[in-house]
Design an enzyme around this catalytic site. Structure first.
Site, PDB file in Angstrom:
ATOM      1  N   ARG A 114       0.808  -1.232   0.000  1.00 24.35           N
ATOM      2  CA  ARG A 114       0.000   0.000   0.000  1.00 24.35           C
ATOM      3  C   ARG A 114       0.842   1.283   0.000  1.00 24.35           C
ATOM      4  NH1 ARG A 114      -3.691  -2.978   3.579  1.00 24.35           N
ATOM      5  NH2 ARG A 114      -5.546  -3.524   2.346  1.00 24.35           N
ATOM      6  N   GLU A 232      -3.705  17.004 -12.103  1.00 21.08           N
ATOM      7  CA  GLU A 232      -4.261  17.347 -13.410  1.00 21.08           C
ATOM      8  C   GLU A 232      -5.793  17.364 -13.383  1.00 21.08           C
ATOM      9  OE1 GLU A 232      -3.583  15.803 -17.942  1.00 21.08           O
ATOM     10  OE2 GLU A 232      -1.849  15.732 -16.626  1.00 21.08           O
ATOM     11  N   ARG A 237      -2.173  21.547 -15.585  1.00 17.55           N
ATOM     12  CA  ARG A 237      -1.074  20.622 -15.827  1.00 17.55           C
ATOM     13  C   ARG A 237      -1.124  20.038 -17.230  1.00 17.55           C
ATOM     14  NH1 ARG A 237       1.411  16.041 -11.701  1.00 17.55           N
ATOM     15  NH2 ARG A 237       2.996  15.287 -13.145  1.00 17.55           N
ATOM     16  N   ASN A 241       1.365  18.706 -21.772  1.00 17.68           N
ATOM     17  CA  ASN A 241       1.142  17.703 -22.810  1.00 17.68           C
ATOM     18  C   ASN A 241       1.316  18.267 -24.221  1.00 17.68           C
ATOM     19  OD1 ASN A 241       0.490  15.578 -21.006  1.00 17.68           O
ATOM     20  ND2 ASN A 241      -1.568  16.413 -20.763  1.00 17.68           N
ATOM     21  N   HIS A 261       9.980   8.372 -27.566  1.00 14.42           N
ATOM     22  CA  HIS A 261       9.005   9.331 -27.054  1.00 14.42           C
ATOM     23  C   HIS A 261       9.336  10.745 -27.514  1.00 14.42           C
ATOM     24  CE1 HIS A 261       6.125  11.207 -24.369  1.00 14.42           C
ATOM     25  NE2 HIS A 261       7.099  11.931 -23.835  1.00 14.42           N
TER      26      HIS A 261
END
Length: 360
Positions: A114, A232, A237, A241, A261
């Site tokens: 967790r 976001e 934010r 992108n 990428h």
């Protein structure tokens, strides 16, 4: 440089320095012992882990290198290594590598027991300016890049510039795209000094001067955006992108891992410039400056990317499956007179997208 950022999702301290940290430095910062740390790396970065450890024994999980291994199976391998090493809730996962390593390590840290502590030692230019800071973690699923993930910022991130000397040109090229993206977003790309630095770096894919200046500026700008919208949810934010909506669709349709990428983002930035110009959002002068810089860096920015010659349908399927769309509407980040804006593409404007990626 050392700077601590307080995010709603946790505290994250960035160390920008010449050398990689030693194991004692890591243990002191994380208030732990070597036996509580597991390093995650691939064959390309295993030597850096050995440099960090020197003669100290720690658990090490070596995974396969490449975007094609950024999947659930690799996550299971990392989690299994942690369990078989006897690590408990006071463990520290230390990812040493590029964006694939740091994304996977942080994701596994976020779900193991967790949630355990996470340290990242970024070893690529792309990872340093993009993947290592901000708290986004995850892996690729169903052919969608980062389809599964969490927000889990590493407590400590090391940007060690000495490792940049070992990077092949392909890795420099991938990272340069994110530096250009940031320069567009903070409007510094039109500053003569910044523009000359980017040109110098892009022509030879090497920093002639101290790389820390551009890297630090990029991280500080990203931090400002992330702090204003850590998960976001406010839209701010999403500006980070820029080039990614087009770029991720290119990566997915070409086959994840076929195109880097950074190269995909560079092509996506060019497409965003073209779309922004058509919509009278991006001044033509700005678009020319951005695209000319991408050309100098030898990125493929033609409308119909060579990887899409027989895969245009796959591209559009990937584009309209973008995980960031809201209410079925795609949001594109478009360069503006200053910085960039978020533009929701109306359903009746889809033909514009088809026009700027080589037609239907």
């Amino acid at each position: 440089m050392k700077k601590t950022f307080f995010l709603k999702t946790g505290k994250s301290t960035i160390h920008i320095q010449e050398q990689v940290p030693c194991i004692k430095e890591l243990c002191d910062i994380m208030c732990t012992k070597p036996e509580n740390i597991m390093f995650v790396c691939d064959e390309n970065t295993k030597f850096i882990v050995q440099e960090i450890l020197q003669d100290t024994h720690c658990a090490i999980c070596v995974i396969k290198s490449g975007e094609q291994y950024k999947n659930w199976e690799t996550c299971e391998n990392i989690l299994h290594a942690a369990k078989t090493s006897g690590l408990s809730r006071d463990a520290v996962f230390a990812g040493v590598g590029g964006g694939v390593i740091t994304d996977l390590t942080a994701f596994c840290a976020s779900i193991y027991m967790r949630g355990v502590a996470c340290v990242l030692v970024s070893t690529t230019l792309l990872g340093m300016v993009d993947a290592s800071f901000g708290g986004k973690t995850g892996f690729d699923l169903f052919g969608i890049k980062n389809c599964v993930g969490t927000f889990y910022p590493a407590q400590c991130v090391f940007i060690s510039t000495s490792v940049l000397k070992t990077l092949p040109q392909a890795e420099w090229k991938s990272g340069m795209a994110e530096l250009i993206k940031t320069a567009v977003l903070d409007n510094s790309i039109y500053n003569q000094k910044v523009h000359e630095q980017l040109l110098s770096a892009g022509r030879g894919f090497t920093f002639c001067n101290n790389p820390q200046q551009l890297i630090a500026a990029s991280i500080l700008f990203k931090a400002k955006i992330v702090l204003s919208d850590p998960k976001e949810t406010k839209g701010k934010r999403a500006l980070l992108n820029l080039g990614h909506t087009f770029g991720h669709a290119l990566e997915a349709s070409a086959g994840l891992g076929v195109i880097s990428h950074g190269e995909a983002v560079a092509w996506g930035i060019a497409r965003a410039c073209e779309l922004g110009t058509m919509l009278a959002i991006t001044p033509e002068k700005n678009a020319n400056i951005i695209c000319n810089l991408l050309k100098v860096c030898n990125y493929e920015i033609s409308a119909l990317h060579c990887a899409l010659a027989t895969k245009k349908n796959d591209f559009f399927n990937a584009l309209y499956s973008d995980k960031k769309k809201i209410g079925g509407i795609l949001n594109f980040i478009l360069p503006a007179k200053r910085g960039a804006i978020i533009y929701p593409l109306a359903r009746d404007q889809k033909q514009l997208i088809q026009n700027i990626v080589g037609g239907t």
